[in-house]
Design a protein around this motif. Structure first.
Motif, mmCIF file in Angstrom:
data_model
loop_
_atom_site.group_PDB
_atom_site.id
_atom_site.type_symbol
_atom_site.label_atom_id
_atom_site.label_comp_id
_atom_site.label_asym_id
_atom_site.label_seq_id
_atom_site.Cartn_x
_atom_site.Cartn_y
_atom_site.Cartn_z
ATOM 1 N N MET A 45 -18.614 -80.925 6.378
ATOM 2 C CA MET A 45 -18.596 -81.980 7.388
ATOM 3 C C MET A 45 -19.257 -81.550 8.695
ATOM 4 S SD MET A 45 -17.828 -85.127 7.498
ATOM 5 C CE MET A 45 -16.826 -85.165 5.990
ATOM 6 N N THR A 46 -20.179 -82.355 9.147
ATOM 7 C CA THR A 46 -20.803 -82.228 10.462
ATOM 8 C C THR A 46 -20.688 -83.572 11.168
ATOM 9 O OG1 THR A 46 -22.983 -82.911 9.658
ATOM 10 C CG2 THR A 46 -22.458 -80.534 9.561
ATOM 11 N N GLU A 47 -21.017 -83.588 12.449
ATOM 12 C CA GLU A 47 -20.989 -84.868 13.161
ATOM 13 C C GLU A 47 -21.970 -85.852 12.531
ATOM 14 O OE1 GLU A 47 -21.655 -84.396 17.298
ATOM 15 O OE2 GLU A 47 -19.906 -83.092 17.623
ATOM 16 N N ARG A 48 -23.125 -85.339 12.126
ATOM 17 C CA ARG A 48 -24.132 -86.216 11.507
ATOM 18 C C ARG A 48 -23.604 -86.820 10.209
ATOM 19 N NH1 ARG A 48 -29.282 -84.288 8.065
ATOM 20 N NH2 ARG A 48 -30.390 -86.279 7.932
ATOM 21 N N LEU A 49 -22.949 -85.979 9.377
ATOM 22 C CA LEU A 49 -22.428 -86.469 8.106
ATOM 23 C C LEU A 49 -21.297 -87.467 8.339
ATOM 24 C CD1 LEU A 49 -22.193 -86.543 5.072
ATOM 25 C CD2 LEU A 49 -20.887 -84.414 5.155
ATOM 26 N N ALA A 50 -20.427 -87.186 9.304
ATOM 27 C CA ALA A 50 -19.322 -88.109 9.581
ATOM 28 C C ALA A 50 -19.859 -89.483 9.974
ATOM 29 C CB ALA A 50 -18.436 -87.532 10.680
ATOM 30 N N ARG A 51 -20.898 -89.499 10.818
ATOM 31 C CA ARG A 51 -21.491 -90.784 11.212
ATOM 32 C C ARG A 51 -22.113 -91.489 10.010
ATOM 33 N NH1 ARG A 51 -23.435 -87.663 15.565
ATOM 34 N NH2 ARG A 51 -25.498 -87.579 14.568
ATOM 35 N N ALA A 52 -22.777 -90.722 9.155
ATOM 36 C CA ALA A 52 -23.426 -91.313 7.977
ATOM 37 C C ALA A 52 -22.402 -91.920 7.026
ATOM 38 C CB ALA A 52 -24.266 -90.257 7.261
ATOM 39 N N LEU A 53 -21.245 -91.264 6.875
ATOM 40 C CA LEU A 53 -20.194 -91.815 6.013
ATOM 41 C C LEU A 53 -19.621 -93.101 6.614
ATOM 42 C CD1 LEU A 53 -18.404 -88.481 5.023
ATOM 43 C CD2 LEU A 53 -19.565 -90.034 3.449
ATOM 44 N N GLU A 54 -19.512 -93.141 7.932
ATOM 45 C CA GLU A 54 -18.997 -94.342 8.591
ATOM 46 C C GLU A 54 -19.947 -95.528 8.444
ATOM 47 O OE1 GLU A 54 -18.217 -93.428 12.642
ATOM 48 O OE2 GLU A 54 -16.509 -92.105 12.198
ATOM 49 N N THR A 55 -21.243 -95.268 8.527
ATOM 50 C CA THR A 55 -22.235 -96.350 8.476
ATOM 51 C C THR A 55 -22.658 -96.713 7.059
ATOM 52 O OG1 THR A 55 -24.082 -94.795 8.674
ATOM 53 C CG2 THR A 55 -23.136 -95.660 10.720
ATOM 54 N N GLY A 56 -22.247 -95.894 6.067
ATOM 55 C CA GLY A 56 -22.664 -96.157 4.689
ATOM 56 C C GLY A 56 -23.978 -95.505 4.312
ATOM 57 N N GLU A 57 -24.558 -94.715 5.240
ATOM 58 C CA GLU A 57 -25.789 -93.989 4.897
ATOM 59 C C GLU A 57 -25.522 -92.840 3.938
ATOM 60 O OE1 GLU A 57 -28.443 -93.206 8.376
ATOM 61 O OE2 GLU A 57 -26.808 -94.205 9.466
ATOM 62 N N ALA A 58 -24.263 -92.415 3.831
ATOM 63 C CA ALA A 58 -23.838 -91.395 2.867
ATOM 64 C C ALA A 58 -22.576 -91.898 2.182
ATOM 65 C CB ALA A 58 -23.581 -90.061 3.560
ATOM 66 N N GLU A 59 -22.338 -91.407 0.971
ATOM 67 C CA GLU A 59 -21.159 -91.836 0.216
ATOM 68 C C GLU A 59 -20.668 -90.704 -0.663
ATOM 69 O OE1 GLU A 59 -22.374 -95.128 -2.213
ATOM 70 O OE2 GLU A 59 -23.648 -93.893 -3.504
ATOM 71 N N PHE A 60 -19.395 -90.779 -1.039
ATOM 72 C CA PHE A 60 -18.823 -89.832 -1.987
ATOM 73 C C PHE A 60 -19.093 -90.330 -3.400
ATOM 74 C CE2 PHE A 60 -16.114 -89.213 1.773
ATOM 75 C CZ PHE A 60 -16.171 -87.823 1.904
ATOM 76 N N VAL A 61 -19.499 -89.409 -4.288
ATOM 77 C CA VAL A 61 -19.692 -89.746 -5.695
ATOM 78 C C VAL A 61 -19.171 -88.586 -6.543
ATOM 79 C CG1 VAL A 61 -21.715 -91.207 -5.278
ATOM 80 C CG2 VAL A 61 -22.030 -88.779 -5.767
ATOM 81 N N LEU A 62 -18.982 -88.850 -7.823
ATOM 82 C CA LEU A 62 -18.597 -87.809 -8.772
ATOM 83 C C LEU A 62 -19.719 -87.597 -9.770
ATOM 84 C CD1 LEU A 62 -14.897 -88.742 -9.588
ATOM 85 C CD2 LEU A 62 -15.664 -86.641 -8.477
#
Length: 408
Positions: A45-62
């Motif tokens: 986790m970084t600030e950039r990743l946290a923002r991306a998860l909030e905006t939907g630019e990043a997501e959790f997958v399996l």
């Protein structure tokens, strides 16, 4: 040896918790799968990743879990799909058909089909059990073991292939497969004389797992189109592709690889990958778990000639480790009729090789004796060779080449 990544890679990973100590030490150890999972997702986790998860630019997958335990990943939406399609578009033999709008049908493990269905089920208004990954790719297989396909299964799949082909003005489509699954389909189509209902693909890709030499030859003998291998993984995307003659070419966009011998003099190397292709979870010196051989036994990635199996499945012998491809070569040298084969260790100095054939008939005494001697020489164990009507598939939907327990 310098264990530091390039300056541009360092710039992209220095703020990620899992890499901070390595940056400070000036040395990056090999990154193993358990380390990726330890403390997840905080270790990434970084600030950039946290923002991306909030905006939907990043997501959790399996990951699909067909080669190892399902692993949680973070990446941009459709990251893997876009990576795959970019290679399909650029591939020298497949690209023209892909760019002309040919759709893709995928014939692989049922776990992959179920993964697509799970993803679709989360979409608003989705049809339960939907097997279209998107508007370009349909997954066909609905059974764990392709040996269990009945005539209705085969006719359904052929009908779906005809629908896909019929949507293209030239009837073109691309067939993406596990080589084993397509070989099973060939056997079933031949047994029930259904070839008239099987449109010929514009190109075939076998991926997902090691494809034995006899299976590769069988696919080429039945289809007059390019048959190529793509090598990669869920967490990395594709890394290498073959041309129609089987020569491998690197596809290392935003990646680099290094080869580390698994044992001195074995000629088998572990594939270590550094990738910033996924900006939210870059992998530095990641052990993919795959083994390769090079043209001259060197550690030069440009000289890779074969991907020879999984590192965790290497068989230790007095003469050094034996990979899946090593046994496959011995089998192929004896007979091109062998389809599936599995080696079971039955004691400290004994083993049993079970095999099936494409035509269902056992090998003759001469070939059986040669295969027995060849496997014994390779493994350093006394060997018994047995013909079987079928070899069961694993729970992952893939075949295991080596086992130490249970029925073979």
């Amino acid at each position: 040896m310098n264990r530091m990544p390039s300056a541009d890679v360092l710039d992209q990973v220095r703020d990620i918790p899992i890499y901070r100590a390595s940056v400070e030490r000036g040395h990056f150890p090999i990154l193993e799968k358990p380390e990726i999972a330890r403390g997840f997702p905080g270790n990434w986790m970084t600030e950039r990743l946290a923002r991306a998860l909030e905006t939907g630019e990043a997501e959790f997958v399996l990951s699909t879990g067909t080669n190892h335990a399902r692993m949680q990943l973070i990446r941009p939406p459709l990251f893997l799909l876009r990576s795959y399609y970019r290679l399909w578009q650029q591939h020298p033999e497949l690209g023209a058909s892909w760019r002309a709008g040919a759709r893709r049908v995928s014939l692989t493990t049922v776990l992959a089909t179920e993964h697509v269905a799970r993803v679709n089920a989360r979409r608003p208004g989705a049809t339960p059990g939907e097997r279209w990954l998107d508007d370009r790719t349909l997954y066909l297989n609905r059974r764990l073991d392709p040996a269990d396909w009945d005539r209705a299964d085969v006719e359904r799949m052929l009908g779906e292939i005809r629908d896909v082909a019929g949507a293209h003005p030239d009837g073109a489509y691309l067939l993406d497969c596990s080589g084993y699954h397509l070989a099973h389909l060939i056997r079933a189509v031949s047994a029930w004389n259904l070839w008239d209902g099987f449109p010929r693909p514009a190109g075939i890709v076998h991926a997902y797992e090691y494809t034995p030499l006899n299976v590769r030859a069988r696919l080429r003998s039945h289809f007059d189109c390019p048959v190529v291998d793509l090598f990669g993984s869920t967490e990395l995307g594709y890394l290498f592709y073959s041309d129609a003659e089987g020569r491998y070419r690197p596809y290392l966009e935003d990646m680099s690889v290094e080869l580390i011998p698994v044992a001195p003099g074995s000629g088998i190397h572990s594939l270590i990958v550094t990738s910033v292709r996924n900006p939210y979870m870059p992998l530095v010196r990641y052990r993919s778990g795959d083994c390769v051989r090079t043209r001259d036994g060197s550690a030069d990635p440009e000289r890779i000639v074969s991907f020879c199996g999984r590192e965790k499945e290497l068989l230790p012998t007095c003469a050094g480790p034996v990979a899946q491809a090593d046994l496959d070569s011995r089998v192929t040298e004896v007979s091109d009729r062998v389809f599936l084969h599995r080696l079971r260790l039955t004691g400290p100095d004994a083993c049993r090789l079970a095999y099936t054939t494409f035509d269902g008939e056992p090998l003759g005494p001469g070939d059986t004796a040669r295969l027995t001697a060849s496997v014994a020489a390779l493994t350093g164990r006394s060997c018994r060779v047995e013909h079987r009507a079928r070899i069961p598939i694993g729970r992952s939907g893939k075949y295991s080449w080596l086992t130490t327990s249970g029925p073979n």
